[in-house]
Scaffold this motif. Sequence first.
Motif, PDB file in Angstrom:
ATOM      1  N   THR A  10      31.952  13.747 -15.715  1.00 34.57           N
ATOM      2  CA  THR A  10      30.827  14.509 -15.173  1.00 34.57           C
ATOM      3  C   THR A  10      31.071  15.996 -15.352  1.00 34.57           C
ATOM      4  OG1 THR A  10      30.339  12.769 -13.565  1.00 34.57           O
ATOM      5  CG2 THR A  10      29.437  14.949 -13.105  1.00 34.57           C
ATOM      6  N   LEU A  11      32.290  16.440 -15.095  1.00 36.56           N
ATOM      7  CA  LEU A  11      32.648  17.844 -15.255  1.00 36.56           C
ATOM      8  C   LEU A  11      32.465  18.282 -16.713  1.00 36.56           C
ATOM      9  CD1 LEU A  11      33.711  20.387 -13.867  1.00 36.56           C
ATOM     10  CD2 LEU A  11      36.029  19.530 -14.224  1.00 36.56           C
ATOM     11  N   LYS A  12      32.896  17.457 -17.657  1.00 35.40           N
ATOM     12  CA  LYS A  12      32.737  17.770 -19.073  1.00 35.40           C
ATOM     13  C   LYS A  12      31.262  17.879 -19.446  1.00 35.40           C
ATOM     14  CE  LYS A  12      35.223  14.899 -21.584  1.00 35.40           C
ATOM     15  NZ  LYS A  12      36.208  13.933 -22.113  1.00 35.40           N
ATOM     16  N   MET A  13      30.454  16.953 -18.924  1.00 35.52           N
ATOM     17  CA  MET A  13      29.027  16.991 -19.226  1.00 35.52           C
ATOM     18  C   MET A  13      28.379  18.240 -18.638  1.00 35.52           C
ATOM     19  SD  MET A  13      28.581  14.549 -21.221  1.00 35.52           S
ATOM     20  CE  MET A  13      26.864  14.934 -21.401  1.00 35.52           C
ATOM     21  N   LEU A  14      28.760  18.622 -17.442  1.00 35.88           N
ATOM     22  CA  LEU A  14      28.194  19.825 -16.822  1.00 35.88           C
ATOM     23  C   LEU A  14      28.554  21.074 -17.619  1.00 35.88           C
ATOM     24  CD1 LEU A  14      28.795  19.021 -13.053  1.00 35.88           C
ATOM     25  CD2 LEU A  14      26.578  19.246 -14.192  1.00 35.88           C
ATOM     26  N   ILE A  15      29.825  21.180 -17.996  1.00 35.54           N
ATOM     27  CA  ILE A  15      30.274  22.346 -18.764  1.00 35.54           C
ATOM     28  C   ILE A  15      29.593  22.382 -20.126  1.00 35.54           C
ATOM     29  CG2 ILE A  15      32.279  23.392 -19.911  1.00 35.54           C
ATOM     30  CD1 ILE A  15      33.936  22.392 -17.458  1.00 35.54           C
ATOM     31  N   SER A  16      29.352  21.207 -20.710  1.00 37.34           N
ATOM     32  CA  SER A  16      28.715  21.124 -22.030  1.00 37.34           C
ATOM     33  C   SER A  16      27.234  21.461 -21.995  1.00 37.34           C
ATOM     34  CB  SER A  16      28.841  19.709 -22.598  1.00 37.34           C
ATOM     35  OG  SER A  16      30.159  19.335 -22.712  1.00 37.34           O
ATOM     36  N   SER A  17      26.588  21.222 -20.872  1.00 39.69           N
ATOM     37  CA  SER A  17      25.131  21.328 -20.852  1.00 39.69           C
ATOM     38  C   SER A  17      24.582  22.499 -20.051  1.00 39.69           C
ATOM     39  CB  SER A  17      24.537  20.029 -20.313  1.00 39.69           C
ATOM     40  OG  SER A  17      24.925  19.837 -18.964  1.00 39.69           O
ATOM     41  N   LYS A  18      25.411  23.195 -19.291  1.00 38.56           N
ATOM     42  CA  LYS A  18      24.926  24.296 -18.464  1.00 38.56           C
ATOM     43  C   LYS A  18      25.810  25.522 -18.642  1.00 38.56           C
ATOM     44  CE  LYS A  18      23.089  21.275 -14.945  1.00 38.56           C
ATOM     45  NZ  LYS A  18      22.565  21.282 -13.605  1.00 38.56           N
ATOM     46  N   GLU A  19      25.238  26.674 -18.396  1.00 37.14           N
ATOM     47  CA  GLU A  19      26.022  27.911 -18.425  1.00 37.14           C
ATOM     48  C   GLU A  19      26.540  28.168 -17.013  1.00 37.14           C
ATOM     49  OE1 GLU A  19      24.181  31.259 -20.278  1.00 37.14           O
ATOM     50  OE2 GLU A  19      24.029  30.240 -22.197  1.00 37.14           O
ATOM     51  N   LEU A  20      27.769  27.749 -16.766  1.00 42.02           N
ATOM     52  CA  LEU A  20      28.392  27.911 -15.455  1.00 42.02           C
ATOM     53  C   LEU A  20      29.505  28.938 -15.575  1.00 42.02           C
ATOM     54  CD1 LEU A  20      28.517  24.109 -14.722  1.00 42.02           C
ATOM     55  CD2 LEU A  20      26.981  25.750 -13.642  1.00 42.02           C
ATOM     56  N   SER A  21      29.508  29.917 -14.665  1.00 41.40           N
ATOM     57  CA  SER A  21      30.456  31.008 -14.826  1.00 41.40           C
ATOM     58  C   SER A  21      31.448  31.158 -13.682  1.00 41.40           C
ATOM     59  CB  SER A  21      29.698  32.327 -15.022  1.00 41.40           C
ATOM     60  OG  SER A  21      28.876  32.581 -13.906  1.00 41.40           O
ATOM     61  N   SER A  22      31.360  30.316 -12.660  1.00 42.21           N
ATOM     62  CA  SER A  22      32.322  30.415 -11.560  1.00 42.21           C
ATOM     63  C   SER A  22      32.640  29.025 -11.022  1.00 42.21           C
ATOM     64  CB  SER A  22      31.771  31.292 -10.427  1.00 42.21           C
ATOM     65  OG  SER A  22      30.713  30.620  -9.760  1.00 42.21           O
ATOM     66  N   GLN A  23      33.779  28.929 -10.346  1.00 39.17           N
ATOM     67  CA  GLN A  23      34.145  27.648  -9.747  1.00 39.17           C
ATOM     68  C   GLN A  23      33.155  27.268  -8.648  1.00 39.17           C
ATOM     69  OE1 GLN A  23      38.271  27.209  -8.717  1.00 39.17           O
ATOM     70  NE2 GLN A  23      38.952  27.568 -10.808  1.00 39.17           N
ATOM     71  N   GLU A  24      32.604  28.262  -7.964  1.00 37.73           N
ATOM     72  CA  GLU A  24      31.601  27.967  -6.936  1.00 37.73           C
ATOM     73  C   GLU A  24      30.383  27.286  -7.558  1.00 37.73           C
ATOM     74  OE1 GLU A  24      32.920  31.180  -7.273  1.00 37.73           O
ATOM     75  OE2 GLU A  24      34.376  30.895  -5.663  1.00 37.73           O
ATOM     76  N   GLU A  25      29.936  27.796  -8.721  1.00 44.31           N
ATOM     77  CA  GLU A  25      28.808  27.170  -9.418  1.00 44.31           C
ATOM     78  C   GLU A  25      29.159  25.750  -9.846  1.00 44.31           C
ATOM     79  OE1 GLU A  25      27.616  29.618 -12.692  1.00 44.31           O
ATOM     80  OE2 GLU A  25      26.880  31.222 -11.396  1.00 44.31           O
ATOM     81  N   LEU A  26      30.381  25.566 -10.336  1.00 44.88           N
ATOM     82  CA  LEU A  26      30.818  24.217 -10.730  1.00 44.88           C
ATOM     83  C   LEU A  26      30.847  23.276  -9.537  1.00 44.88           C
ATOM     84  CD1 LEU A  26      33.673  24.932 -13.290  1.00 44.88           C
ATOM     85  CD2 LEU A  26      31.641  23.563 -13.703  1.00 44.88           C
ATOM     86  N   LEU A  27      31.366  23.748  -8.407  1.00 45.31           N
ATOM     87  CA  LEU A  27      31.418  22.913  -7.204  1.00 45.31           C
ATOM     88  C   LEU A  27      30.008  22.520  -6.755  1.00 45.31           C
ATOM     89  CD1 LEU A  27      34.296  24.683  -5.242  1.00 45.31           C
ATOM     90  CD2 LEU A  27      34.345  22.355  -6.183  1.00 45.31           C
ATOM     91  N   ARG A  28      29.057  23.475  -6.799  1.00 49.14           N
ATOM     92  CA  ARG A  28      27.671  23.164  -6.419  1.00 49.14           C
ATOM     93  C   ARG A  28      27.054  22.144  -7.380  1.00 49.14           C
ATOM     94  NH1 ARG A  28      27.434  28.716  -5.125  1.00 49.14           N
ATOM     95  NH2 ARG A  28      26.475  29.249  -7.113  1.00 49.14           N
ATOM     96  N   ALA A  29      27.296  22.319  -8.686  1.00 42.74           N
ATOM     97  CA  ALA A  29      26.753  21.388  -9.675  1.00 42.74           C
ATOM     98  C   ALA A  29      27.344  19.991  -9.494  1.00 42.74           C
ATOM     99  CB  ALA A  29      27.029  21.903 -11.090  1.00 42.74           C
ATOM    100  N   LEU A  30      28.650  19.920  -9.220  1.00 44.52           N
ATOM    101  CA  LEU A  30      29.279  18.623  -8.967  1.00 44.52           C
ATOM    102  C   LEU A  30      28.710  17.980  -7.705  1.00 44.52           C
ATOM    103  CD1 LEU A  30      32.970  19.488  -9.881  1.00 44.52           C
ATOM    104  CD2 LEU A  30      31.551  17.760 -11.009  1.00 44.52           C
TER     105      LEU A  30
END
Length: 157
Positions: A10-30
């Motif tokens: 899921t993390l790989k798919m999020l990084i591949s498909s969205k422009e995420l620039s902080s761990q906070e953004e990644l945590l929210r997306a997860l």
Amino acid sequence: MKKKNDRIETLKMLISSKELSSQEELLRALKKEGIKITQGTLSRDLKQLKVAKAASMSGNYIYVLPNETMYRRVASPRTAREMLQTSGFLAINFSGNMGVIKTRPGYASSIAYNIDNGNIEDILGTIAGDDTIFIVVKEECDRDNVLRSLNETLARM
């Protein structure tokens, strides 16, 4: 272990498909994907995946997977869960006796393997990258037969 593998995918798919620039953004997306983890766990996952930050086409620094610094971003991406439930195949185009198959990032090699081992009579061989497969078909073969055979082979994946 399946839980971690699902989280990593899921993390790989999020990084591949969205422009995420902080761990906070990644945590929210997860979290939107139903995965709640701590910042420490996320840091370890990013380290394991060898995730880096690189300048995007808009000039912002975003997370990217190794050797994937120029992923095409889609305007209205599907959720990672939706992407994980679909085949990696995206499109195919032919020119003469050559074809190019576009896949989701990371899927080309496994799809090419299945094509090569699918005993498709009209396909001479494949060369796979990360998200692209080059195929060579026999001269004067019927493209509809090639497409039908590919469809049958990919449906078994």
